[in-house]
Design an enzyme around this catalytic site. Sequence first.
Site, PDB file in Angstrom:
ATOM      1  N   GLU A 160       0.842  -1.194   0.000  1.00 24.75           N
ATOM      2  CA  GLU A 160       0.000   0.000   0.000  1.00 24.75           C
ATOM      3  C   GLU A 160       0.880   1.248   0.000  1.00 24.75           C
ATOM      4  O   GLU A 160       1.738   1.429   0.867  1.00 24.75           O
ATOM      5  CB  GLU A 160      -0.959   0.056   1.205  1.00 24.75           C
ATOM      6  N   GLU A 178       5.098   4.800   3.398  1.00 20.88           N
ATOM      7  CA  GLU A 178       4.575   6.088   3.887  1.00 20.88           C
ATOM      8  C   GLU A 178       5.758   6.984   4.280  1.00 20.88           C
ATOM      9  O   GLU A 178       6.801   6.481   4.706  1.00 20.88           O
ATOM     10  CB  GLU A 178       3.651   5.817   5.098  1.00 20.88           C
ATOM     11  N   ASN A 181      10.005   7.309  -0.008  1.00 20.94           N
ATOM     12  CA  ASN A 181       9.304   7.896  -1.152  1.00 20.94           C
ATOM     13  C   ASN A 181       8.825   6.770  -2.083  1.00 20.94           C
ATOM     14  O   ASN A 181       9.630   5.993  -2.610  1.00 20.94           O
ATOM     15  CB  ASN A 181      10.303   8.824  -1.850  1.00 20.94           C
ATOM     16  N   ASP A 230      -2.749  12.046  -2.309  1.00 19.95           N
ATOM     17  CA  ASP A 230      -2.913  13.513  -2.210  1.00 19.95           C
ATOM     18  C   ASP A 230      -3.334  14.097  -3.562  1.00 19.95           C
ATOM     19  O   ASP A 230      -2.630  13.916  -4.551  1.00 19.95           O
ATOM     20  CB  ASP A 230      -1.591  14.158  -1.761  1.00 19.95           C
ATOM     21  N   LYS A 262      -4.856  22.381  -6.313  1.00 20.34           N
ATOM     22  CA  LYS A 262      -4.615  23.685  -6.973  1.00 20.34           C
ATOM     23  C   LYS A 262      -3.975  23.431  -8.327  1.00 20.34           C
ATOM     24  O   LYS A 262      -3.058  22.608  -8.431  1.00 20.34           O
ATOM     25  CB  LYS A 262      -3.684  24.548  -6.116  1.00 20.34           C
ATOM     26  N   ASP A 317     -11.431  10.631  -3.809  1.00 19.03           N
ATOM     27  CA  ASP A 317     -12.670  11.406  -3.668  1.00 19.03           C
ATOM     28  C   ASP A 317     -12.581  12.677  -4.505  1.00 19.03           C
ATOM     29  O   ASP A 317     -13.409  13.556  -4.368  1.00 19.03           O
ATOM     30  CB  ASP A 317     -12.913  11.764  -2.192  1.00 19.03           C
TER      31      ASP A 317
HETATM   32  C1  LIG Z   1      -4.490  11.813   1.678  1.00 17.30           C
HETATM   33  S1  LIG Z   1      -3.458  10.720   2.549  1.00 17.30           S
HETATM   34  C2  LIG Z   1      -4.355   9.159   2.482  1.00 17.30           C
HETATM   35  C3  LIG Z   1      -3.890   8.163   3.490  1.00 17.30           C
HETATM   36  C4  LIG Z   1      -4.601   6.795   3.483  1.00 17.30           C
HETATM   37  N1  LIG Z   1      -4.380   6.091   2.234  1.00 17.30           N
HETATM   38  C5  LIG Z   1      -6.084   6.923   3.771  1.00 17.30           C
HETATM   39  O1  LIG Z   1      -6.907   6.638   2.911  1.00 17.30           O
HETATM   40  O2  LIG Z   1      -6.400   7.331   4.908  1.00 17.30           O
HETATM   41  C6  LIG Z   1      -2.109  10.440   1.434  1.00 17.30           C
HETATM   42  C7  LIG Z   1      -0.897   9.839   2.109  1.00 17.30           C
HETATM   43  O3  LIG Z   1       0.113   9.605   1.129  1.00 17.30           O
HETATM   44  C8  LIG Z   1       1.373   9.888   1.704  1.00 17.30           C
HETATM   45  N2  LIG Z   1       2.321  10.180   0.612  1.00 17.30           N
HETATM   46  C9  LIG Z   1       2.263  11.231  -0.228  1.00 17.30           C
HETATM   47  N3  LIG Z   1       3.294  11.198  -1.100  1.00 17.30           N
HETATM   48  C10 LIG Z   1       4.017  10.086  -0.790  1.00 17.30           C
HETATM   49  C11 LIG Z   1       5.220   9.517  -1.324  1.00 17.30           C
HETATM   50  N4  LIG Z   1       5.863  10.088  -2.343  1.00 17.30           N
HETATM   51  N5  LIG Z   1       5.676   8.378  -0.782  1.00 17.30           N
HETATM   52  C12 LIG Z   1       5.032   7.796   0.268  1.00 17.30           C
HETATM   53  N6  LIG Z   1       3.902   8.297   0.819  1.00 17.30           N
HETATM   54  C13 LIG Z   1       3.400   9.427   0.305  1.00 17.30           C
HETATM   55  C14 LIG Z   1       1.110  11.085   2.599  1.00 17.30           C
HETATM   56  O4  LIG Z   1       2.088  11.225   3.608  1.00 17.30           O
HETATM   57  C15 LIG Z   1      -0.278  10.758   3.156  1.00 17.30           C
HETATM   58  O5  LIG Z   1      -0.208  10.061   4.386  1.00 17.30           O
END
Ligand SMILES: C[S@@+](CC[C@H](N)C(=O)[O-])C[C@H]1O[C@@H](n2cnc3c(N)ncnc32)[C@H](O)[C@@H]1O
Length: 221
Positions: free
Chosen positions: A50, A75, A102, A125, A129, A161
Amino acid sequence: MSEAQERAFAELAPHYLLDVPRDVAWTSVHPEARMDPVAEYGREAPLIVEIGSGQGHAIVSAASSRPDEDFLAVEVFRAGLARTMLDADKAGVRNLRLVEANAPEVLSTYLPEGAATEVWIFFSDPWHKKRHTKRRLIRPGFGDAAARALSDGGLLRLATDWEDYALQMREVLDAEPLFERAFEGEWAERFDGRVMTAFERKGIAKGREIRDLVYRRKPRA
Ligand SMILES: C[S@@+](CC[C@H](N)C(=O)[O-])C[C@H]1O[C@@H](n2cnc3c(N)ncnc32)[C@H](O)[C@@H]1O
């Protein structure tokens, strides 16, 4: 981090968190570093990865209900990793590992080629914007990294979403020669193994529609 989160790192990281050789940045992965799933989990089993696991709700629930498969949470958010370890420990989950790195680097070099039977990306994410949309994870080129990590016939599951990002995900993946749609109609059915997370709840509360997608990695030639 809170005291509980500090404790998670001190006491639980040795079991759950992979020790990744870094390149330049703290969340980078050294390009020559490779995960050894058999050594990490102590067995050979299907591996589900994941990306952006957040607080770990989906992956802890999946790992505890599917003991015959192995799970990897990727994460960069430390407090989220701490929460995931605390919940995994409370649930007695043993088939889960976490990597603080990453995601594109994990997919394109750290995982052995074809190691993952599924890759999940839920509520990535959206960078809503206009000037930020180029930071989105699912953009042209992402398919190569995901296809490298997936086994033949492996599944890439996504949910969001954010309508504009859902459309971008579908456009990018429809154009990927290494993937094919594994759903009929406009969008996929909600994936049964995807539990409600705080992000999904927030999206629904704001009146947003949740869209799922699932793509199959085509067999290697
Ligand atoms: C909007 S949150 C959603 C978290 C989870 N999947 C949920 O549904 O609750 C997006 C997550 O992706 C992580 N994330 C963003 N870019 C990432 C990257 N390049 N590598 C690893 N994690 C990343 C962020 O830290 C954040 O916790």
